[in-house]
Design an enzyme around this catalytic site. Structure first.
Site, PDB file in Angstrom:
ATOM      1  N   GLU A  49       0.828  -1.196   0.000  1.00 49.92           N
ATOM      2  CA  GLU A  49       0.000   0.000   0.000  1.00 49.92           C
ATOM      3  C   GLU A  49       0.865   1.250   0.000  1.00 49.92           C
ATOM      4  O   GLU A  49       1.951   1.268   0.562  1.00 49.92           O
ATOM      5  CB  GLU A  49      -0.918   0.001   1.224  1.00 49.92           C
ATOM      6  CG  GLU A  49      -1.936  -1.121   1.141  1.00 49.92           C
ATOM      7  CD  GLU A  49      -2.939  -1.113   2.281  1.00 49.92           C
ATOM      8  OE1 GLU A  49      -4.101  -1.446   2.022  1.00 49.92           O
ATOM      9  OE2 GLU A  49      -2.581  -0.772   3.421  1.00 49.92           O
TER      10      GLU A  49
ATOM     11  N   CYS B 106       3.348   8.699   0.915  1.00 49.39           N
ATOM     12  CA  CYS B 106       3.905   7.790   1.914  1.00 49.39           C
ATOM     13  C   CYS B 106       4.200   6.470   1.210  1.00 49.39           C
ATOM     14  O   CYS B 106       3.297   5.865   0.627  1.00 49.39           O
ATOM     15  CB  CYS B 106       2.894   7.603   3.044  1.00 49.39           C
ATOM     16  SG  CYS B 106       3.390   6.380   4.274  1.00 49.39           S
TER      17      CYS B 106
ATOM     18  N   CYS C  28       6.471  -6.700   7.514  1.00 50.25           N
ATOM     19  CA  CYS C  28       7.546  -6.129   8.332  1.00 50.25           C
ATOM     20  C   CYS C  28       7.929  -7.135   9.391  1.00 50.25           C
ATOM     21  O   CYS C  28       7.076  -7.842   9.918  1.00 50.25           O
ATOM     22  CB  CYS C  28       7.073  -4.837   8.992  1.00 50.25           C
ATOM     23  SG  CYS C  28       8.369  -3.958   9.898  1.00 50.25           S
TER      24      CYS C  28
ATOM     25  N   CYS D 171       6.193  -4.485  15.942  1.00 47.24           N
ATOM     26  CA  CYS D 171       5.718  -3.506  16.932  1.00 47.24           C
ATOM     27  C   CYS D 171       4.258  -3.853  17.262  1.00 47.24           C
ATOM     28  O   CYS D 171       3.457  -4.111  16.365  1.00 47.24           O
ATOM     29  CB  CYS D 171       5.813  -2.084  16.373  1.00 47.24           C
ATOM     30  SG  CYS D 171       7.514  -1.583  16.019  1.00 47.24           S
TER      31      CYS D 171
ATOM     32  N   CYS E 228       1.127  -1.917  15.679  1.00 50.50           N
ATOM     33  CA  CYS E 228       1.133  -1.646  14.239  1.00 50.50           C
ATOM     34  C   CYS E 228       0.540  -2.804  13.443  1.00 50.50           C
ATOM     35  O   CYS E 228       0.886  -3.962  13.661  1.00 50.50           O
ATOM     36  CB  CYS E 228       2.568  -1.379  13.790  1.00 50.50           C
ATOM     37  SG  CYS E 228       2.734  -1.141  12.008  1.00 50.50           S
TER      38      CYS E 228
ATOM     39  N   CYS F 208      -1.517   6.118   9.801  1.00 54.67           N
ATOM     40  CA  CYS F 208      -0.287   5.488  10.282  1.00 54.67           C
ATOM     41  C   CYS F 208      -0.588   4.190  10.994  1.00 54.67           C
ATOM     42  O   CYS F 208      -1.452   4.145  11.863  1.00 54.67           O
ATOM     43  CB  CYS F 208       0.404   6.351  11.328  1.00 54.67           C
ATOM     44  SG  CYS F 208       0.871   7.938  10.763  1.00 54.67           S
TER      45      CYS F 208
HETATM   46  N1  SAH Z   1       9.147   1.005  10.276  1.00 55.94           N
HETATM   47  C1  SAH Z   1       9.228   2.435  10.248  1.00 55.94           C
HETATM   48  C2  SAH Z   1       8.116   3.085   9.433  1.00 55.94           C
HETATM   49  C3  SAH Z   1       6.767   2.666   9.865  1.00 55.94           C
HETATM   50  S1  SAH Z   1       5.371   3.528  10.168  1.00 55.94           S
HETATM   51  C4  SAH Z   1       9.194   2.951  11.665  1.00 55.94           C
HETATM   52  O1  SAH Z   1       9.039   2.167  12.587  1.00 55.94           O
HETATM   53  O2  SAH Z   1       9.390   4.138  11.865  1.00 55.94           O
HETATM   54  C5  SAH Z   1       5.510   5.183  10.530  1.00 55.94           C
HETATM   55  C6  SAH Z   1       5.085   5.548  11.949  1.00 55.94           C
HETATM   56  O3  SAH Z   1       3.749   5.125  12.282  1.00 55.94           O
HETATM   57  C7  SAH Z   1       6.009   4.915  12.961  1.00 55.94           C
HETATM   58  O4  SAH Z   1       6.400   5.867  13.892  1.00 55.94           O
HETATM   59  C8  SAH Z   1       5.123   3.879  13.583  1.00 55.94           C
HETATM   60  O5  SAH Z   1       5.566   3.516  14.849  1.00 55.94           O
HETATM   61  C9  SAH Z   1       3.783   4.591  13.583  1.00 55.94           C
HETATM   62  N2  SAH Z   1       2.652   3.701  13.862  1.00 55.94           N
HETATM   63  C10 SAH Z   1       2.614   2.362  13.787  1.00 55.94           C
HETATM   64  N3  SAH Z   1       1.410   1.888  14.174  1.00 55.94           N
HETATM   65  C11 SAH Z   1       0.670   2.974  14.490  1.00 55.94           C
HETATM   66  C12 SAH Z   1      -0.666   3.140  14.936  1.00 55.94           C
HETATM   67  N4  SAH Z   1      -1.475   2.110  15.130  1.00 55.94           N
HETATM   68  N5  SAH Z   1      -1.109   4.398  15.164  1.00 55.94           N
HETATM   69  C13 SAH Z   1      -0.301   5.466  14.959  1.00 55.94           C
HETATM   70  N6  SAH Z   1       0.967   5.370  14.513  1.00 55.94           N
HETATM   71  C14 SAH Z   1       1.447   4.132  14.292  1.00 55.94           C
END
Ligand code: SAH
Length: 349
Positions: A89, A103, A110, A114, A117, A340
């Protein structure tokens, strides 16, 4: 036959042998023109080349694109099907300056896992090639050309889609170089967001080929224990390690304007207390030129609750009263699961 890793450059080499770099550059430039939609339309190429190239499906590296429009028409999400059938996406969203931010995803799935996420829950499938990353930007260039009613240009690119960019270092670096070479988007308008893989952060310091784009580190807690609980790739001494790294980073990319961004998702009862604010203030003092970007948590079907407006306001006020530079991310595209952390390709059935 094309495998998913066949790049445009390899295809060109197979067809035409050694190609002078000016010619490659000419082709790459044409790839960013909104009006050129096949190799056959690159009129600066000799006709002898255009013929065989016209048939090549590598002009774009996805074979299908499904676009979802948010109700407010300020966010668009595309589900791209790649040559091997894998899906990723990419999101286009209107930014505060009225232009658009793209984006991009860097991996299918991944491996960082986390807990908050949606992509993390999918697990890891494979890295994207540089072409597959760049073509997400190209997809939106074509989309905007085809939808003049959406009128605005792309001013920024963020590497914040599916995947951990620094776990796919070479392809990400190549894609950055290509975007910088062939669009008018400058390095301060591109942000690579990382979970903070230290060996890869170190590699950036020694890499003359790494462009001076902005970096954002997903912090989410300045308390090692909390961070480890919500981000399994974290480690006990990350505040010290990151502070040491940041010192070298600022020394290398010496610029008055340069700062490091730390992203911080606001999770109710997990990382939004006063103690957490204090820990974060302590952390920012050690790092120096820091911007904290508070992100409202977007629901991904897990155990977390988002902090309330009041909790976020209080947290922000505490940081600001200590002189910390804080910005707040607007949530966009929730109605199309484009916000995000919501990017995940659902398995059928
Ligand atoms: N892997 C990279 C890019 C991923 S996403 C990273 O970790 O930075 C970009 C941002 O969105 C990251 O800061 C991630 O932690 C955040 N993110 C992930 N899940 C989220 C959620 N459910 N709500 C808000 N932000 C989220």
């Amino acid at each position: 036959m094309h495998t998913n890793t066949t790049t445009r450059q390899e295809t060109l080499r197979v067809l035409f042998g050694v190609i002078p770099s000016w010619r490659l550059s000419q082709i790459e430039r044409a790839l960013f023109s909104p009006s050129i939609r096949s190799f056959g339309e690159i009129t600066t190429l000799p006709a002898l080349w255009r013929g065989p190239l016209h048939e090549e499906r590598v002009f774009v590296s996805y074979r299908e694109a499904q676009v979802f429009w948010s109700q407010k028409k300020d966010t668009f999400k595309a589900l791209l099907t790649l040559a091997d059938g894998k899906k990723i996406e990419t999101v286009l969203m209107r930014n505060a300056r009225g232009a658009f931010t793209v984006c991009v995803s860097t991996q299918v799935g991944c491996a960082m896992a986390c807990t908050f996420c949606a992509t993390g829950k999918m697990g890891f499938s494979r890295n994207l090639s540089s072409d597959e990353i760049v073509d997400q930007v190209r997809h939106w260039i074509y989309f905007l050309a085809d939808h003049p009613e959406v009128s605005a240009r792309i001013s920024n690119v963020v590497y914040m889609g599916m995947g951990e960019p620094l776990a796919n270092y070479e392809a990400v670096r190549q894609s950055l170089r290509t975007i910088l070479a062939h669009t008018d988007i400058g390095p301060t308008h591109i942000t690579v967001s990382t979970v903070g893989l230290v060996p890869m952060l170190d590699r950036i310091l020694d890499d003359a080929e790494w462009p001076a784009v902005r970096l954002a580190v997903s912090l989410h807690s300045a308390d090692p224990k909390t961070r480890k609980e919500i981000m399994p790739t974290s480690y006990d001494d990350f505040p010290e390690t990151l502070a040491r790294w940041a010192e070298q980073y600022f020394a290398k990319f010496d610029s008055k304007r340069r700062h490091l961004t730390f992203e911080y998702i606001m999770l109710s009862g997990v990382n939004d207390s006063e103690q957490h604010a204090e820990a974060l203030i302590g952390f920012t003092r050690r790092i120096g030129k820091v911007r904290i970007n508070l992100i409202p948590y977007n629901y991904t079907g897990d155990i977390f609750r988002k902090s309330t407006q009041r909790e976020i306001d209080a947290f922000q006020e505490r940081l600001e009263s200590a002189g910390v530079d804080v910005t707040r991310r607007r949530t966009m595209g929730e109605d199309i699961d484009a916000a995000c952390g919501q990017l995940a390709v659902r398995k059928r059935g």
